[in-house]
Design an enzyme around this catalytic site. Structure first.
Site, PDB file in Angstrom:
ATOM      1  N   ASP A 195      -5.224  18.063   9.387  1.00  0.00           N
ATOM      2  CA  ASP A 195      -6.678  17.843   9.285  1.00  0.00           C
ATOM      3  C   ASP A 195      -6.748  17.117   7.839  1.00  0.00           C
ATOM      4  OD1 ASP A 195      -7.161  18.753  11.675  1.00  0.00           O
ATOM      5  OD2 ASP A 195      -8.778  20.037  11.060  1.00  0.00           O
ATOM      6  N   HIS A 210       0.816  -1.238  -0.105  1.00  0.00           N
ATOM      7  CA  HIS A 210       0.000  -0.039  -0.075  1.00  0.00           C
ATOM      8  C   HIS A 210       0.750   1.390  -0.025  1.00  0.00           C
ATOM      9  CE1 HIS A 210      -3.892   1.854   0.589  1.00  0.00           C
ATOM     10  NE2 HIS A 210      -3.161   2.869   1.280  1.00  0.00           N
ATOM     11  N   HIS A 218      -7.799   7.489  12.510  1.00  0.00           N
ATOM     12  CA  HIS A 218      -8.829   6.898  11.719  1.00  0.00           C
ATOM     13  C   HIS A 218      -8.215   5.864  10.889  1.00  0.00           C
ATOM     14  CE1 HIS A 218      -7.311   9.826   8.973  1.00  0.00           C
ATOM     15  NE2 HIS A 218      -8.095   9.323   8.049  1.00  0.00           N
TER      16      HIS A 218
END
Length: 385
Positions: A306, A263, A336
């Site tokens: 962010d 990845h 996350h």
């Protein structure tokens, strides 16, 4: 940086006499960035671009910030922004800070009664739905689904839409929007290993020279205030121009994804950058080809930035319940990653058809009242499913 371009008639040497057929001088204008120290273009007008004939009362267009500080994953239904007839009124800021403003817009009609100039910020318009023509002093620039329109600050423009169904994702940058430095040679050419090249950049064509006297309103945004200023001649009275600073288009469909055996991190998707933020394009691509590869993105902590993801089209293997026009905000400070079950489900998959635009900011974003109106309140708990 777009390559050098020219349209129309220009004199052999800059800053020299250039006369009309009747012997009068054309009016030269230098359009430059970062003072006189960066890119510029030279435009030649039929009339001086300074002929102000009237000034109306200014009015505020400052974003209405509802939350200045927060630490919670958020999601917003972008297509819940209601369509509005007027282009400027349709623009709704949703996430803002001192470096960048992110807005959504669903304009129904072309701008005809006024011209618009953002004197503060470069604008990046991503066209999610609709098509049309960007009209400016530099000529015509056709656009359609998947196009990024990069409009340098100070550009006077109008948008012509071909129909009433239009959706735009807009990034206003208070620093110049550039291609990533690592994609460029020392002299500004896109390198061989960049995910796009100069052939993919569409420049203005078909210069429109409108030599017309009258009362022409330009709405100029400066420091959150809109100033209606009337000029005595049409602003598109340019007979020729040349240089390296002008609006251009680049299609997300021309971005060539970089893949690997395992990845790849988000920077391989980077498309543009400004001071303290980057813009990335997630496009259809083959997945990782190591025999034990896990195609789903790993959990990661946004310690410095962010992350804003705007979902355009396709299937997103890392997240459930994705809708077109959905925006997610994952703030710096908490990790996350994929929704439950997404990691195992991704193993063995060969490709993804997802299409999305990501904006990472290196200063925290604030949430506006308009964003709260379209928020999915349950999103923060979606990893507990």
């Amino acid at each position: 940086m777009p390559q050098y371009h020219k349209l129309g008639q220009i004199p052999h040497k800059r800053h020299t006499q250039f006369r009309k057929p009747d012997g009068k001088l054309y009016s030269e204008q230098l359009f430059s960035t970062e003072g006189f120290s960066s890119h510029y273009s030279l435009l030649y007008h039929c009339h001086p671009p300074t002929e102000i004939v009237k000034v109306d009362e200014p009015y505020s267009v400052m974003p209405h910030v509802a939350e200045e500080k927060m630490l919670k994953h958020r999601s917003f239904q972008g297509f819940s922004i209601k369509p509005e007839s007027d282009y400027l009124k349709s623009r709704k800021p949703v996430l803002v800070n001192n470096d960048v403003h992110i807005s959504l817009a669903a304009p129904q009609h072309s701008t005809k009664d006024y011209f618009y100039k953002n004197a503060d910020a470069d604008e990046l318009l991503f066209v999610h739905e609709g098509s049309g023509i960007l009209h400016s002093q530099y000529g015509m620039l056709e656009f359609g689904y998947g196009d990024y329109l990069v409009i340098p600050r100070g550009t006077i423009y109008q948008l012509e839409f071909f129909n009433t169904d239009n959706r735009l994702f807009i990034v206003e940058s208070f620093s110049p929007i550039r291609f990533p430095k690592r994609y460029l040679s020392h002299y500004g050419q896109l390198l061989e290993n960049a995910p796009f090249c100069e052939r993919d950049i569409r420049q203005p064509q078909h210069l429109e020279t409108v030599d017309q006297a009258g009362d022409f309103t330009i709405l100029i945004k400066k420091k959150g205030i809109m100033y209606p200023i009337h000029y005595g001649h049409h602003p598109f009275d340019v007979v020729g121009w040349d240089g390296c600073e002008y609006p251009y288009a680049f299609s997300i469909h021309d971005f060539e994804p970089i893949t690997g055996r395992v990845h790849q991190p988000p920077p391989v998707h980077q498309t543009f950058e400004g001071n303290n933020f980057v813009v990335c394009s997630f496009c259809p691509r083959l997945f990782d080809y190591h025999p034990l590869a896990v195609p789903a993105p790993y959990n990661h902590s946004n310690i410095d930035s962010d992350e804003v993801l705007y979902y355009v089209d396709g299937d997103f293997m890392s997240r459930k319940h994705v809708t077109r026009g959905m925006i997610t905000l994952h703030p710096a400070g908490i990790p996350h990653g994929p929704h439950p079950g997404a990691v195992e489900k991704s193993i063995g998959a060969k490709e993804t058809k997802e299409l999305a635009v990501m904006v990472d900011t290196f200063h925290p974003l604030q949430i506006t009242r308009e964003a709260l109106d379209i928020e999915d309140q349950q999103y923060v708990m979606s990893w507990a499913e």
